[in-house]
Design an enzyme around this catalytic site. Structure first.
Site, short mmCIF file in Angstrom:
data_model
loop_
_atom_site.label_atom_id
_atom_site.label_comp_id
_atom_site.label_asym_id
_atom_site.label_seq_id
_atom_site.Cartn_x
_atom_site.Cartn_y
_atom_site.Cartn_z
N LYS A 63 4.73 4.13 -4.69
CA LYS A 63 4.87 3.30 -3.48
C LYS A 63 5.25 1.86 -3.87
O LYS A 63 6.16 1.27 -3.28
CB LYS A 63 3.56 3.31 -2.69
CG LYS A 63 3.63 2.46 -1.45
CD LYS A 63 2.47 2.72 -0.52
CE LYS A 63 2.34 1.60 0.47
NZ LYS A 63 1.10 0.85 0.36
N ASP A 74 3.63 4.05 4.06
CA ASP A 74 2.28 3.49 4.15
C ASP A 74 1.61 4.12 5.38
O ASP A 74 2.13 5.07 5.96
CB ASP A 74 2.32 1.95 4.21
CG ASP A 74 2.72 1.45 5.60
OD1 ASP A 74 3.27 2.24 6.39
OD2 ASP A 74 2.46 0.27 5.90
#
Ligand code: SF4
Length: 223
Positions: free
Chosen positions: A135, A153
């Site tokens: 991420k 997210d």
């Protein structure tokens, strides 16, 4: 629940994911023309450190800490020139400061040893840095203008499910679903659009469907 939204889109005759994605992107881009990363940084290195600090805390919290931090630490060497405890104190307010200080110093070492002190752009290189998971690497690569994936997210996950773009819970599987339908040139801005829409309109508990520009394209719309 998420599973039903994909089927629900079909039931409501809203079109396939591929048919709906372009108008979804266009409407969101018009609605949130200001959607961009909320972290403040001026250099590639500051970007990397900000994103690493943003784990488990808010961007606003990181932005409160980084002006003084970046005035003091300008190069990778600077993070290694102080005792670990000093860096821990300097980033204390972002939480998980021991682990973050360790990861940042480890990453600075790898930057100097393997990348000539520069932040790499490839995901496989970025994820070689200690504490940099997919991420974080995705956010950094996208901001450097070379998105190779799509950041997932909590907002991106919730909206992807509600919009019937993915039926999965696992961020890696959601990212794969999104990569199949979102046009590549939009990979960098798409998560920002969903994040801002999630914050402003499609709230986790109380989505405001009656004022949502996506209502006619969304299988979860209550409008
Ligand atoms: S219509 Fe409702 S559920 Fe769908 S994206 Fe908009 S606010 Fe969220």
């Amino acid at each position: 629940m998420a599973r039903s939204y994909v089927a629900e889109a079909r039931r409501r005759g809203l079109g396939t994911r591929r048919e709906r994605i372009r108008p979804i992107v266009e409407r969101l881009a018009e609605e949130h023309a200001d959607a961009e990363i909320a972290l403040r940084f001026r250099t590639d290195l500051e970007l990397l450190v900000s994103v690493m600090l943003s784990a488990q805390t808010t961007d606003a919290n990181v932005n409160r800490v980084t002006p003084a931090l970046f005035a003091k630490y300008r190069r990778p060497e600077d993070y290694l020139a102080v005792p670990q405890e000093e860096l821990e104190r300097d980033i204390y307010a972002t939480g998980f400061f021991r682990q973050k200080a360790r990861s940042i110093r480890g990453s600075m070492r790898v930057l100097l040893e393997e990348f000539d002190g520069k932040v790499p752009r490839r995901l496989d290189e970025l994820t070689r840095l200690p504490g940099v998971a997919r991420k974080t690497a995705n956010v950094v690569a996208a901001e450097l203008g070379d998105a190779q994936g799509i950041v997932v997210d909590t907002h991106v996950r919730r909206l992807s499910q509600r919009l019937g773009l993915s039926r999965h819970e696992d961020p890696v599987k959601i990212e794969r679903d999104l990569q199949r339908v979102v046009p590549r040139p939009d990979w960098a801005r798409f998560p920002h659009l969903l994040i801002w829409h999630g914050r402003r309109v499609c709230d986790a508990r109380r989505p405001r469907c009656e004022e949502c520009v996506l209502a006619g394209l969304c299988p979860s719309s209550r409008a």
